[in-house]
Design a protein around this motif. Sequence first.
Motif, mmCIF file in Angstrom:
data_model
loop_
_atom_site.group_PDB
_atom_site.id
_atom_site.type_symbol
_atom_site.label_atom_id
_atom_site.label_comp_id
_atom_site.label_asym_id
_atom_site.label_seq_id
_atom_site.Cartn_x
_atom_site.Cartn_y
_atom_site.Cartn_z
ATOM 1 N N GLU A 48 0.830 -1.202 0.000
ATOM 2 C CA GLU A 48 0.000 0.000 0.000
ATOM 3 C C GLU A 48 0.867 1.256 0.000
ATOM 4 O O GLU A 48 0.611 2.217 -0.737
ATOM 5 N N GLU A 49 1.911 1.253 0.838
ATOM 6 C CA GLU A 49 2.779 2.424 0.945
ATOM 7 C C GLU A 49 3.524 2.682 -0.363
ATOM 8 O O GLU A 49 3.829 3.841 -0.705
ATOM 9 N N LEU A 50 3.820 1.626 -1.104
ATOM 10 C CA LEU A 50 4.520 1.759 -2.384
ATOM 11 C C LEU A 50 3.598 2.251 -3.501
ATOM 12 O O LEU A 50 4.066 2.572 -4.595
ATOM 13 N N GLU A 51 2.291 2.279 -3.229
ATOM 14 C CA GLU A 51 1.302 2.772 -4.194
ATOM 15 C C GLU A 51 1.427 2.075 -5.548
ATOM 16 O O GLU A 51 1.453 2.713 -6.614
ATOM 17 N N ILE A 52 1.503 0.758 -5.494
ATOM 18 C CA ILE A 52 1.604 -0.047 -6.715
ATOM 19 C C ILE A 52 0.312 0.076 -7.522
ATOM 20 O O ILE A 52 -0.788 0.005 -6.965
ATOM 21 N N VAL A 53 0.449 0.253 -8.823
ATOM 22 C CA VAL A 53 -0.717 0.382 -9.698
ATOM 23 C C VAL A 53 -0.604 -0.616 -10.854
ATOM 24 O O VAL A 53 0.488 -1.117 -11.156
ATOM 25 N N PRO A 54 -1.735 -0.937 -11.510
ATOM 26 C CA PRO A 54 -1.709 -1.869 -12.634
ATOM 27 C C PRO A 54 -0.741 -1.416 -13.722
ATOM 28 O O PRO A 54 -0.604 -0.229 -14.009
ATOM 29 N N GLY A 55 -0.060 -2.391 -14.291
ATOM 30 C CA GLY A 55 0.892 -2.110 -15.365
ATOM 31 C C GLY A 55 2.324 -2.005 -14.896
ATOM 32 O O GLY A 55 3.251 -2.110 -15.713
ATOM 33 N N GLU A 56 2.529 -1.783 -13.604
ATOM 34 C CA GLU A 56 3.898 -1.699 -13.106
ATOM 35 C C GLU A 56 4.494 -3.099 -12.947
ATOM 36 O O GLU A 56 3.794 -4.041 -12.561
ATOM 37 N N ARG A 57 5.765 -3.204 -13.234
ATOM 38 C CA ARG A 57 6.476 -4.475 -13.073
ATOM 39 C C ARG A 57 7.140 -4.464 -11.693
ATOM 40 O O ARG A 57 7.868 -3.526 -11.353
ATOM 41 N N VAL A 58 6.877 -5.521 -10.912
ATOM 42 C CA VAL A 58 7.291 -5.551 -9.510
ATOM 43 C C VAL A 58 8.140 -6.788 -9.245
ATOM 44 O O VAL A 58 7.820 -7.898 -9.708
ATOM 45 N N LEU A 59 9.201 -6.617 -8.459
ATOM 46 C CA LEU A 59 10.057 -7.721 -8.041
ATOM 47 C C LEU A 59 10.043 -7.819 -6.518
ATOM 48 O O LEU A 59 10.244 -6.817 -5.823
ATOM 49 N N ASP A 60 9.844 -9.026 -6.018
ATOM 50 C CA ASP A 60 9.948 -9.313 -4.581
ATOM 51 C C ASP A 60 11.228 -10.113 -4.373
ATOM 52 O O ASP A 60 11.334 -11.270 -4.790
ATOM 53 N N VAL A 61 12.226 -9.480 -3.731
ATOM 54 C CA VAL A 61 13.551 -10.078 -3.548
ATOM 55 C C VAL A 61 13.591 -10.867 -2.240
ATOM 56 O O VAL A 61 13.091 -10.409 -1.211
ATOM 57 N N ALA A 62 14.220 -12.071 -2.298
ATOM 58 C CA ALA A 62 14.232 -12.961 -1.135
ATOM 59 C C ALA A 62 12.796 -13.148 -0.660
ATOM 60 O O ALA A 62 12.465 -12.935 0.504
ATOM 61 N N CYS A 63 11.964 -13.565 -1.593
ATOM 62 C CA CYS A 63 10.509 -13.530 -1.417
ATOM 63 C C CYS A 63 9.966 -14.611 -0.498
ATOM 64 O O CYS A 63 8.806 -14.552 -0.088
ATOM 65 N N GLY A 64 10.792 -15.621 -0.159
ATOM 66 C CA GLY A 64 10.263 -16.723 0.645
ATOM 67 C C GLY A 64 9.095 -17.375 -0.069
ATOM 68 O O GLY A 64 9.177 -17.705 -1.248
ATOM 69 N N SER A 65 7.980 -17.528 0.628
ATOM 70 C CA SER A 65 6.810 -18.155 0.027
ATOM 71 C C SER A 65 5.877 -17.144 -0.624
ATOM 72 O O SER A 65 4.744 -17.473 -0.958
ATOM 73 N N GLY A 66 6.355 -15.900 -0.805
ATOM 74 C CA GLY A 66 5.658 -14.977 -1.692
ATOM 75 C C GLY A 66 4.766 -13.926 -1.077
ATOM 76 O O GLY A 66 3.912 -13.363 -1.783
ATOM 77 N N ASN A 67 4.932 -13.596 0.194
ATOM 78 C CA ASN A 67 4.062 -12.579 0.795
ATOM 79 C C ASN A 67 4.054 -11.271 0.004
ATOM 80 O O ASN A 67 2.993 -10.729 -0.312
ATOM 81 N N GLY A 68 5.244 -10.760 -0.287
ATOM 82 C CA GLY A 68 5.329 -9.491 -1.002
ATOM 83 C C GLY A 68 4.824 -9.601 -2.425
ATOM 84 O O GLY A 68 4.112 -8.717 -2.915
ATOM 85 N N ALA A 69 5.200 -10.679 -3.114
ATOM 86 C CA ALA A 69 4.771 -10.870 -4.503
ATOM 87 C C ALA A 69 3.251 -10.956 -4.594
ATOM 88 O O ALA A 69 2.635 -10.384 -5.504
ATOM 89 N N ILE A 70 2.637 -11.651 -3.647
ATOM 90 C CA ILE A 70 1.181 -11.789 -3.655
ATOM 91 C C ILE A 70 0.505 -10.460 -3.373
ATOM 92 O O ILE A 70 -0.459 -10.071 -4.043
ATOM 93 N N ALA A 71 1.030 -9.714 -2.397
ATOM 94 C CA ALA A 71 0.473 -8.397 -2.098
ATOM 95 C C ALA A 71 0.592 -7.480 -3.309
ATOM 96 O O ALA A 71 -0.331 -6.711 -3.619
ATOM 97 N N ALA A 72 1.723 -7.553 -4.009
ATOM 98 C CA ALA A 72 1.930 -6.718 -5.189
ATOM 99 C C ALA A 72 1.001 -7.115 -6.324
ATOM 100 O O ALA A 72 0.425 -6.254 -7.010
ATOM 101 N N ALA A 73 0.831 -8.415 -6.538
ATOM 102 C CA ALA A 73 0.005 -8.897 -7.647
ATOM 103 C C ALA A 73 -1.456 -8.516 -7.469
ATOM 104 O O ALA A 73 -2.188 -8.334 -8.454
ATOM 105 N N ARG A 74 -1.903 -8.396 -6.240
ATOM 106 C CA ARG A 74 -3.287 -7.969 -5.996
ATOM 107 C C ARG A 74 -3.517 -6.538 -6.472
ATOM 108 O O ARG A 74 -4.651 -6.136 -6.743
ATOM 109 N N ARG A 75 -2.435 -5.760 -6.555
ATOM 110 C CA ARG A 75 -2.549 -4.348 -6.929
ATOM 111 C C ARG A 75 -2.118 -4.080 -8.367
ATOM 112 O O ARG A 75 -2.595 -3.131 -8.990
#
Length: 272
Positions: A39-66
């Motif tokens: 939310e703080e990163l204000e991710i919007v559709p169309g942006e390409r996002v990388l989750d580094v050292a993602c583990g089981s994907g918490n950040g990637a999943i949060a990003a993909a929802r946005r």
Amino acid sequence: MSDAVDLGAVKEVQQRTWSEGDFAMVAGLITKVAEDLAEELEIVPGERVLDVACGSGNGAIAAARRSWGNVVGSDFVPALLERGRERAAAERLEIEFVEGDAEQLPFGEAEFDVTMSIFGAMFAPDHRQTAAELLRVTKPGGRIGMANWVPDGSVGKMFITMAKHAPPPPGVEPPLLWGTEEKLREYFGDGVSELRVERKRSRQTFRSVDHWLEFFRTYFGPTKVAFERVGQEGEAALEADLRAYLEEGNTAGDRALVLEPEYLQVVATRAR
């Protein structure tokens, strides 16, 4: 960083450690941290996002929802990447999971609008190289978001307690340095044009101290390995210190065990 430190050997040990247990279970305790950062990163559709050292994907999943797809998660533990794929499939989210080292990310220059890491990149042994990689893969003007445990918070105390009994390799910088604004500014240097940090509190609930010990000894690689390293002769002392740490940090009294570890939420803008 000491020249005598064999960082390759350190990373091999780290990879084995994080492969122990099942960090995906522990990651369930910190899903809100990933959502708040996205939310703080204000991710919007169309942006390409990388989750580094993602583990089981918490950040990637949060990003993909946005972002509605166009998200990559990278980690050096294949089993955790597989758990991330399972979670993404269950939620029907478009996420690519790629094996990769935070210090040598398998991506080109300026590939991502947003690069994020939730309690992940902070554990890579070479802090400056890791910061350089986060900067390298992010587009000029793009955002870098991190959640890093602070040295004087509850999780910081846990790692310090375990290190007293099972010390890390000498000469390796403590991961908790990433939880200080001073070190963040040093690592990123003039690679960022803006750096915003906010100290935040997460919340983790357990039935009891015994429940925490059973859970972390089963699923959290660093705790599991620490007990293996001290052996039978050191087990009681390590457990006693962990019990003392847990009882001191408990905010729920006799009702349960509730920990409220603090972390640093970081949002940096890549310099143009």
